[in-house]
Design a protein around this motif. Structure first.
Motif, PDB file in Angstrom:
ATOM      1  N   ALA A 178       0.826  -1.207   0.000  1.00  0.00           N
ATOM      2  CA  ALA A 178       0.000   0.000   0.000  1.00  0.00           C
ATOM      3  C   ALA A 178       0.857   1.252   0.000  1.00  0.00           C
ATOM      4  CB  ALA A 178      -0.931  -0.005   1.207  1.00  0.00           C
ATOM      5  N   ALA A 179       2.036   1.161   0.579  1.00  0.00           N
ATOM      6  CA  ALA A 179       2.917   2.330   0.621  1.00  0.00           C
ATOM      7  C   ALA A 179       3.319   2.749  -0.792  1.00  0.00           C
ATOM      8  CB  ALA A 179       4.150   2.027   1.463  1.00  0.00           C
ATOM      9  N   PHE A 180       3.698   1.785  -1.604  1.00  0.00           N
ATOM     10  CA  PHE A 180       4.082   2.134  -2.975  1.00  0.00           C
ATOM     11  C   PHE A 180       2.871   2.512  -3.814  1.00  0.00           C
ATOM     12  CE2 PHE A 180       8.496   1.667  -2.883  1.00  0.00           C
ATOM     13  CZ  PHE A 180       8.812   0.641  -2.012  1.00  0.00           C
ATOM     14  N   TRP A 181       1.760   1.925  -3.482  1.00  0.00           N
ATOM     15  CA  TRP A 181       0.503   2.332  -4.111  1.00  0.00           C
ATOM     16  C   TRP A 181       0.279   3.813  -3.841  1.00  0.00           C
ATOM     17  CZ3 TRP A 181      -4.732   2.160  -1.536  1.00  0.00           C
ATOM     18  CH2 TRP A 181      -5.770   2.202  -2.457  1.00  0.00           C
ATOM     19  N   GLY A 182       0.540   4.190  -2.609  1.00  0.00           N
ATOM     20  CA  GLY A 182       0.394   5.593  -2.216  1.00  0.00           C
ATOM     21  C   GLY A 182       1.404   6.497  -2.900  1.00  0.00           C
ATOM     22  N   VAL A 183       2.633   6.006  -3.016  1.00  0.00           N
ATOM     23  CA  VAL A 183       3.648   6.809  -3.707  1.00  0.00           C
ATOM     24  C   VAL A 183       3.185   7.125  -5.117  1.00  0.00           C
ATOM     25  CG1 VAL A 183       5.943   6.702  -4.716  1.00  0.00           C
ATOM     26  CG2 VAL A 183       5.609   6.010  -2.357  1.00  0.00           C
ATOM     27  N   GLY A 184       2.647   6.109  -5.779  1.00  0.00           N
ATOM     28  CA  GLY A 184       2.148   6.330  -7.133  1.00  0.00           C
ATOM     29  C   GLY A 184       0.999   7.317  -7.150  1.00  0.00           C
ATOM     30  N   ALA A 185       0.094   7.165  -6.184  1.00  0.00           N
ATOM     31  CA  ALA A 185      -1.062   8.054  -6.137  1.00  0.00           C
ATOM     32  C   ALA A 185      -0.630   9.504  -5.964  1.00  0.00           C
ATOM     33  CB  ALA A 185      -1.990   7.630  -4.998  1.00  0.00           C
ATOM     34  N   TYR A 186       0.236   9.734  -4.986  1.00  0.00           N
ATOM     35  CA  TYR A 186       0.672  11.097  -4.729  1.00  0.00           C
ATOM     36  C   TYR A 186       1.491  11.655  -5.886  1.00  0.00           C
ATOM     37  CZ  TYR A 186      -0.944  11.601   0.082  1.00  0.00           C
ATOM     38  OH  TYR A 186      -1.724  11.754   1.199  1.00  0.00           O
ATOM     39  N   THR A 187       2.347  10.823  -6.449  1.00  0.00           N
ATOM     40  CA  THR A 187       3.167  11.297  -7.568  1.00  0.00           C
ATOM     41  C   THR A 187       2.293  11.741  -8.727  1.00  0.00           C
ATOM     42  OG1 THR A 187       4.858   9.692  -6.955  1.00  0.00           O
ATOM     43  CG2 THR A 187       5.042  10.710  -9.126  1.00  0.00           C
ATOM     44  N   ALA A 218       4.394   5.183 -12.004  1.00  0.00           N
ATOM     45  CA  ALA A 218       4.931   3.827 -11.904  1.00  0.00           C
ATOM     46  C   ALA A 218       6.453   3.876 -11.813  1.00  0.00           C
ATOM     47  CB  ALA A 218       4.490   3.007 -13.123  1.00  0.00           C
ATOM     48  N   ILE A 219       7.045   4.732 -12.619  1.00  0.00           N
ATOM     49  CA  ILE A 219       8.503   4.797 -12.652  1.00  0.00           C
ATOM     50  C   ILE A 219       9.061   5.325 -11.335  1.00  0.00           C
ATOM     51  CG2 ILE A 219      10.459   5.958 -13.746  1.00  0.00           C
ATOM     52  CD1 ILE A 219       8.927   5.797 -16.364  1.00  0.00           C
ATOM     53  N   VAL A 220       8.422   6.366 -10.817  1.00  0.00           N
ATOM     54  CA  VAL A 220       8.890   6.912  -9.531  1.00  0.00           C
ATOM     55  C   VAL A 220       8.821   5.854  -8.440  1.00  0.00           C
ATOM     56  CG1 VAL A 220       8.342   8.538  -7.690  1.00  0.00           C
ATOM     57  CG2 VAL A 220       8.394   9.323 -10.049  1.00  0.00           C
ATOM     58  N   ALA A 221       7.706   5.151  -8.404  1.00  0.00           N
ATOM     59  CA  ALA A 221       7.563   4.101  -7.391  1.00  0.00           C
ATOM     60  C   ALA A 221       8.636   3.043  -7.568  1.00  0.00           C
ATOM     61  CB  ALA A 221       6.168   3.477  -7.476  1.00  0.00           C
ATOM     62  N   PHE A 223      -3.845   5.584 -11.009  1.00  0.00           N
ATOM     63  CA  PHE A 223      -5.209   5.376 -11.490  1.00  0.00           C
ATOM     64  C   PHE A 223      -6.206   5.695 -10.394  1.00  0.00           C
ATOM     65  CE2 PHE A 223      -8.818   3.512 -13.451  1.00  0.00           C
ATOM     66  CZ  PHE A 223      -9.455   2.752 -12.480  1.00  0.00           C
ATOM     67  N   TYR A 224      -5.954   5.133  -9.218  1.00  0.00           N
ATOM     68  CA  TYR A 224      -6.888   5.274  -8.107  1.00  0.00           C
ATOM     69  C   TYR A 224      -7.121   6.739  -7.756  1.00  0.00           C
ATOM     70  CZ  TYR A 224      -8.884   4.588  -3.447  1.00  0.00           C
ATOM     71  OH  TYR A 224      -9.697   4.620  -2.344  1.00  0.00           O
ATOM     72  N   ALA A 225      -6.022   7.491  -7.680  1.00  0.00           N
ATOM     73  CA  ALA A 225      -6.144   8.895  -7.279  1.00  0.00           C
ATOM     74  C   ALA A 225      -7.065   9.643  -8.236  1.00  0.00           C
ATOM     75  CB  ALA A 225      -4.771   9.550  -7.242  1.00  0.00           C
ATOM     76  N   HIS A 226      -6.897   9.382  -9.524  1.00  0.00           N
ATOM     77  CA  HIS A 226      -7.689  10.136 -10.492  1.00  0.00           C
ATOM     78  C   HIS A 226      -9.066   9.556 -10.696  1.00  0.00           C
ATOM     79  CE1 HIS A 226      -3.659  11.652 -11.173  1.00  0.00           C
ATOM     80  NE2 HIS A 226      -4.251  12.728 -11.646  1.00  0.00           N
ATOM     81  N   TYR A 227      -9.299   8.403 -10.136  1.00  0.00           N
ATOM     82  CA  TYR A 227     -10.644   7.843 -10.211  1.00  0.00           C
ATOM     83  C   TYR A 227     -11.470   8.330  -9.016  1.00  0.00           C
ATOM     84  CZ  TYR A 227     -14.352   4.469  -9.437  1.00  0.00           C
ATOM     85  OH  TYR A 227     -15.556   3.889  -9.182  1.00  0.00           O
ATOM     86  N   ILE A 228     -10.895   8.155  -7.834  1.00  0.00           N
ATOM     87  CA  ILE A 228     -11.625   8.533  -6.628  1.00  0.00           C
ATOM     88  C   ILE A 228     -11.717  10.040  -6.477  1.00  0.00           C
ATOM     89  CG2 ILE A 228     -11.417   8.529  -4.117  1.00  0.00           C
ATOM     90  CD1 ILE A 228     -12.379   5.955  -4.912  1.00  0.00           C
ATOM     91  N   GLY A 229     -10.665  10.707  -6.891  1.00  0.00           N
ATOM     92  CA  GLY A 229     -10.696  12.159  -6.843  1.00  0.00           C
ATOM     93  C   GLY A 229     -10.170  12.773  -5.562  1.00  0.00           C
ATOM     94  N   ALA A 230      -9.914  11.944  -4.576  1.00  0.00           N
ATOM     95  CA  ALA A 230      -9.386  12.475  -3.315  1.00  0.00           C
ATOM     96  C   ALA A 230      -8.566  11.402  -2.627  1.00  0.00           C
ATOM     97  CB  ALA A 230     -10.533  12.901  -2.399  1.00  0.00           C
ATOM     98  N   ILE A 231      -7.431  11.806  -2.097  1.00  0.00           N
ATOM     99  CA  ILE A 231      -6.596  10.825  -1.393  1.00  0.00           C
ATOM    100  C   ILE A 231      -6.123  11.400  -0.063  1.00  0.00           C
ATOM    101  CG2 ILE A 231      -5.745   9.578  -3.396  1.00  0.00           C
ATOM    102  CD1 ILE A 231      -3.287  11.313  -3.364  1.00  0.00           C
ATOM    103  N   ASN A 232      -5.958  10.532   0.907  1.00  0.00           N
ATOM    104  CA  ASN A 232      -5.354  10.955   2.168  1.00  0.00           C
ATOM    105  C   ASN A 232      -4.462   9.835   2.682  1.00  0.00           C
ATOM    106  OD1 ASN A 232      -6.570   9.359   4.548  1.00  0.00           O
ATOM    107  ND2 ASN A 232      -8.321   9.856   3.269  1.00  0.00           N
TER     108      ASN A 232
END
Lengths: 292, 257, 322
Positions: C65-74, C94-97, C233-242
C-alpha cells in the motif's frame, strides 16, 4: 530547562510503561505460540470497555472491574487460540493463513466491541485524583498509580518467566517446540497458558488506563501499530527488549512531541527503521526464523 | 585448476578449517576424505562461496574467487552438489535440470521478456539439452516425475545433473554416494567417470573408501580442519597418520571400508 | 510440464469467454455502485498480483500500500501542481515508485525473509506518517478535487471523456489486462523460473548461478512499479486521497485477497480473490451491523478449511479426476 526535560521524561515513562505491558504480552505470543496476533489490540480495548461497563453500569468497585476485565480477556484469548489458532498452527503455509485468521479475529472482536458498547468515546470518573508535586515536578496520582502498577506487573511477569517451572517451559518452547515436547512438555497446554497470560496483560493494560485516558472503539487499532513498532524495536522474542523498547518509545515520543511536534513521529519511526536495518532482530532480540 | 592457500574458517569459537592448502589439477578426480567433523563439507562450502572464508585465498585458474558470492562462483564454472536432499518441491526432474540451465541464455533480456521467436528457440534448445543430460545420467524414463518422489539414489544423481547444467569446469561433489545401495553406487561411479571423460575436473568428498580408492586419481586427507596427507590412493592407504586419524575416530562411528 | 506450472495454463476458450464477459459487463450492470465495486476489485486484483509476485521469491512485503500511495501522490502532484496530462502522469508514477523501490529495496532485500517483513512493515508505518506530515502533500487531510484523466484523443473518433463509471471501468480493465499480460510473460520466462527456484530453495538456486538478491530486488521493483501505476489510477478515479488510505491494513487486505484466491495461482488467484472479497461484503450489506463479524468469520473459516485459498478446491477436484 532541566526540570522541563525531567518532567517530559516522567510523562514519557508513564505512557512508555503502558506500552511495556502490551509489548511484553505481544512478545510472549510471538515467541511461544508464534502467532502474529494483529488482533492483540482488541483485547486491550475489551479490557478498557469491561472496566468501564463494570464500574459505570454495574457499579462494581474499580479493582473488581479490573480483575473482571483481566479474566475476561484472558479467557477470550485462550478461547481464540483453542478454536482458531490451534488448527492453523498444525497446517502448512502457516504464516499467511495465520495473518488472515488474526485479521478475521480482529474484525470480529472490533465489531463486537462496537456493538456492545456503542460508537462514541466514553469517559470514566477518575479513580485516583490529585497531583503529586515536588522539586518543581508534578505528576497526577493517576499516572503514578499506572506506573507503579505497570512496574509491578512487569516484575511479576519476569519472575514468572525466569523463575517458575511454567516460565521455563515457555522459554523451552520458544526456543524449540519439538525438543520441548519431546522433553514431556505439553505444548498445547502451554500455548493456552501463554495466550491467557498475554490476554490478561492486554486487558489489564486497557482497564488500567481507562479512567486516565478514556475509551474509544478505535483504541485497539491505534495501539496495535505502536505496540508492533515497540516490539520490533526491542526484539520480537525478548521480554527485556519489550521493556527497553517501550520505555525508549514513550520517552522519545514525549520529548519529541514537545520539541519538534511535527516531526516527532517521523524521526522516531525513521530511527526505529534504521535500528532494525542494522539489527533486524531488534535491539535485544535474537534471530527468529519463521517459515513462510 | 583450483588453488587453495591457507584457508581458514571459524564459526564463532569453532575452527572448522585450519589453514588448508590444496591444488586441483585439471582433468583429475580428487578425493577429499577424513573422519567425521574433519571439515570436508565446510571446505566445499567455502570454495563454492556458500560460507565466506575467515582467512586465506582460493583461486580458480588465475582468478581470485575468495570473496565472491556463491552465484558468481557458479557462473565462473564451479558446480556443486549438496549433502542433504536439496530439491525443488513440486517440480519434475526435467524442470529441475531445465531451470539449472539458467546461466546459458544468450538472447538479450528484452527479447526474452517479450518472448520473441529467437528467445523461444533458445528455450527449446536448452530444454532439449536438459533432456539429453537426463538421458545421459540414466534418469530419462523419470523425467516427468516429481523429483521429490524419486528414490534417494536417483535424487542424488539428479543433484549432479543440476550441477552439470551450469557446464562447469570444476565439479564439487559433496558425499554423492551417501545412503546408496551397492547398485546405485556402481551407477554413480560410472557416471563420475563419464563426467571426467567429458573434460570436467572433479573434487569429491566421500566416506565410501572403496569408491574413493577406485575413482580418485589423488586423495587429500583432512583432520581437524588441516590437511594431514596427500597423494596417490595406494600411498594414502598405507599412510600412518591417516590410519591413526581414522582409528582414533572409529568409536565415533567412522566409516573405514 | 509438471503439474505445478510456472503460470496457470490458459484454456483459450475460457480466456476468450472471460474477456468477452468482462468487456460486456458495463452493458449489463448499469448501477454506478456496482461498477464502482468492480473497478475497485480490479484494482485490488493488480495489487494482489504484486503481492504474489514477491511471495514467489520468498518475500512477504508489508509495504504494498505504501508504494501504491507513492504512485497516487506522484501522479496527483504531476497533474495538479505541474499540469501534466494524466497519460504522462500514470507511467511516471509507476517509474517513480519503481525507482524508490530500487533504492529502498537494495537495503531491505538483502536481509533474511523475516527481517524483510519487519522492515517493510516499518516502512509501511513510516510512509503514512511521511505522507501525513508533508504539508505540500496535503498533510493528514490529503488532497481532494483531483481531476479525472484527460479525454483520450483517437483519430477519426470523438474524444473519449472520463465522466462516467464505464469509462473508468474500461481504463481499469485495460490496466489490469496490461498487468496480466506482462506478469504472465514474466512468469513464463527465465525470470519467472529463477523466481520460482528462489522461492522453493534459494540455496539450490544459488548453486547454479542465480543471483538471489538481484532477482528478489527485481520482483520488489516490478511490484512497486505496478502498485504505483494503480495508485495513479486510483487517485484520479476517486478524486481524493489521504495518507490513511495507504496504511498497513490496506496491505494486509491485499494479502487477504490473494490468499483467499490461492497464492499457488499467481494470476488467477489474486483475480478471483479480489472479486470475491469485494462482492462478499456487498452481499452482507443487508446486515451492516454484523458485517465485519461475518467477514471475520469468513476469514477464519476459510483459513481453517481452505488455507490454500478458493482455487485449491479446483486443485482437489483436479486430483480426484486423475
Amino acid at each position: 530547562m532541566l526540570t522541563l526535560i525531567l518532567q517530559l521524561l516522567l510523562d514519557g515513562m508513564a505512557s512508555g510503561l503502558v506500552y511495556v505491558i502490551l509489548a511484553a504480552g505481544l512478545v510472549l505470543i510471538l515467541s511461544v505460540p508464534r502467532i502474529f496476533l494483529i488482533a492483540y489490540g482488541q483485547f486491550y480495548m475489551i479490557g478498557a470497555y469491561v472496566v468501564w461497563g463494570a464500574t459505570v453500569l454495574l457499579e462494581l468497585p474499580y479493582l473488581v472491574s479490573l480483575l473482571l476485565a483481566t479474566l475476561i480477556t484472558a479467557l477470550l484469548s485462550m478461547t481464540s487460540y483453542w478454536l482458531i489458532f490451534r488448527h492453523i498452527h498444525a497446517g502448512e503455509k502457516n504464516f499467511l493463513a495465520m495473518i488472515v485468521a488474526a485479521m478475521g479475529l480482529m474484525l470480529i472482536l472490533g465489531q463486537a466491541g462496537l456493538l456492545a458498547f456503542g460508537t462514541s468515546s466514553r469517559g470514566m470518573p477518575a479513580i485516583f485524583t490529585g497531583v503529586l508535586s515536588g522539586a518543581d515536578l508534578s505528576i497526577s496520582v493517576e499516572k503514578v498509580v499506572i506506573m507503579s502498577a505497570s512496574v509491578a506487573v512487569t516484575i511479576v511477569l519476569f519472575l514468572l518467566y525466569e523463575k517458575t517451572k511454567i516460565g521455563r517451559a515457555m522459554r523451552a518452547v520458544a526456543c524449540n517446540p519439538e525438543a520441548a515436547s519431546l522433553q514431556g512438555i505439553d505444548v498445547t497446554a502451554l500455548y493456552l497458558v501463554t495466550m491467557g497470560v498475554s490476554g490478561a496483560l492486554a486487558g489489564f493494560a486497557g482497564g488500567m488506563i481507562a479512567p486516565a485516558y478514556g475509551i474509544n472503539p478505535e483504541m485497539g487499532n491505534h495501539v496495535i501499530l505502536t505496540v508492533l513498532l515497540v516490539v520490533m524495536l526491542g526484539g520480537m522474542n525478548s521480554l527485556v527488549g519489550a521493556v527497553v523498547g517501550g520505555i525508549i518509545f514513550g520517552i522519545t515520543l514525549s520529548l519529541g512531541q514537545y520539541f519538534v511536534p511535527d516531526l516527532a513521529q517521523i524521526i522516531l519511526f525513521t530511527a526505529i527503521g534504521v535500528i532494525i536495518l542494522i539489527r533486524p532482530a531488534g535491539l535485544l532480540g535474537s534471530g527468529v526464523s519463521v517459515d513462510v | 585448476m583450483l588453488h587453495v592457500r591457507g584457508l581458514h574458517k571459524r564459526f564463532g569459537g569453532l575452527v572448522a578449517l585450519n589453514g588448508v592448502d590444496l591444488d586441483v589439477q585439471p582433468g583429475e578426480i580428487l578425493g577429499v576424505i577424513g573422519p567425521n567433523g574433519a571439515g570436508k563439507s565446510t571446505l566445499l562450502n567455502v570454495i563454492s562461496g556458500f560460507h565466506p572464508a575467515s582467512a586465506g585465498k582460493t583461486r580458480l585458474q588465475n582468478q581470485d574467487i575468495t570473496r565472491l558470492p556463491a552465484h558468481e562462483i557458479a557462473r565462473l564454472g564451479i558446480g556443486r552438489t549438496f549433502q542433504a536432499a536439496t530439491l525443488f518441491p513440486g517440480l519434475s526432474v526435467l524442470d529441475h535440470v531445465f531451470i539449472g540451465c539458467h546461466l546459458d541464455y544468450r538472447t538479450p533480456v528484452w527479447q526474452r521478456v517479450l518472448r520473441l521467436p529467437a528467445a523461444r528457440r533458445e528455450e527449446n534448445v536448452l530444454r532439449q539439452w536438459a533432456e539429453q543430460t537426463i538421458e545421459f545420467m540414466g534418469l530419462g524414463a523419470l523425467k516427468n516425475e516429481w523429483a521429490s518422489n524419486l528414490p534417494h539414489g536417483h535424487q542424488r544423481v539428479l543433484g549432479v545433473c543440476i550441477a552439470l547444467a551450469t557446464r562447469p569446469k570444476l565439479l564439487l561433489l559433496d558425499e554423492p554416494m551417501t545412503g546408496m545401495n551397492p547398485t546405485e553406487i556402481q551407477t554413480m561411479t560410472g557416471l563420475v567417470r563419464q563426467i571426467r571423460a567429458r573434460g570436467i575436473t572433479i573434487v569429491m568428498v566421500e566416506h565410501n573408501m572403496k569408491a574413493v580408492m577406485d575413482l580418485c586419481d589423488r586423495i587429500v586427507v583432512l583432520n581437524f580442519g588441516s590437511v594431514i596427507a596427500e597423494g596417490l590412493p595406494s600411498a594414502i592407504q598405507q599412510n600412518d597418520r591417516v590410519i591413526d586419524a581414522y582409528l582414533g575416530k572409529e568409536d565415533a562411528g567412522g566409516n573405514v571400508a | 510440464m509438471s503439474k505445478r506450472t510456472f503460470a496457470e495454463p490458459t484454456k483459450p476458450i475460457a480466456l476468450g469467454l472471460g474477456v468477452i464477459i468482462l468487456i460486456g459487463l458495463p452493458l449489463l450492470i448499469t448501477s454506478n455502485y456496482y461498477l464502482h465495486l468492480l473497478i475497485v476489485a480490479g484494482m485490488n486484483a493488480v495489487l494482489a498480483m504484486t503481492f504474489v509476485l514477491m511471495l514467489r521469491t520468498g518475500l512477504v512485503s508489508m509495504s504494498i500500500a505504501a508504494f501504491w500511495g507513492v504512485g497516487a501522490y506522484t501522479a496527483t502532484l504531476l497533474t495538479m501542481k505541474w499540469g501534466a496530462s494524466f497519460w504522462l502522469a500514470l507511467p511516471l508514477a509507476a517509474i517513480v515508485a519503481a525507482i524508490l523501490a530500487l533504492a529502498i529495496g537494495a537495503l531491505l532485500v538483502r536481509n533474511a525473509a523475516f527481517s524483510f517483513l519487519i522492515l517493510t512493515a516499518v516502512l509501511a508505518l513510516l510512509t503514512v506518517f511521511v505522507f501525513g506530515n508533508l504539508k505540500w502533500l496535503g498533510g493528514f487531510i490529503g488532497i481532494d478535487r483531483i481531476p479525472p484523466p484527460d479525454p483520450i484523443l483517437l483519430p477519426f473518433l470523438p474524444p473519449i471523456p472520463f465522466d462516467s463509471k464505464p469509462a473508468f471501468y474500461y481504463l481499469m480493465l485495460f490496466l489490469l489486462g496490461l498487468a496480466v499480460i506482462f506478469y504472465r510473460a514474466l512468469y513464463n520466462s527465465w525470470a519467472g523460473r529463477a523466481w520460482m527456484a528462489i522461492g522453493l530453495n534459494p540455496r539450490l538456486a544459488e548453486s547454479f548461478g542465480v543471483n538471489v538478491f538481484r532477482y528478489r530486488l527485481l520482483s520488489f521493483v516490478i511490484a512497486a512499479g505496478t502498485a504505483g501505476m494503480m495508485g495513479g489510477f486510483y487517485a484520479h478515479y476517486i478524486g481524493a486521497i489521504n495518507p490513511y488510505a495507504f496504511n498497513i491494513f490496506k496491505t494486509i487486505n491485499v494479502h487477504i485477497f490473494a490468499i483467499m484466491g490461492g497464492v499457488q495461482f499467481p494470476l488467477l488467484g489474486p483475480l478471483l480473490g479480489s472479486f470475491v472479497m469485494t462482492l462478499v461484503p456487498e452481499l452482507l450489506r443487508v446486515a451492516k451491523e454484523i458485517e465485519p463479524i461475518i467477514l471475520g468469520l469468513w476469514y477464519i473459516l476459510l483459513m481453517l478449511f481452505l488455507p490454500n485459498g478458493l482455487l485449491s478446491l479446483l486443485q482437489r477436484a483436479g486430483k480426484r479426476s486423475d
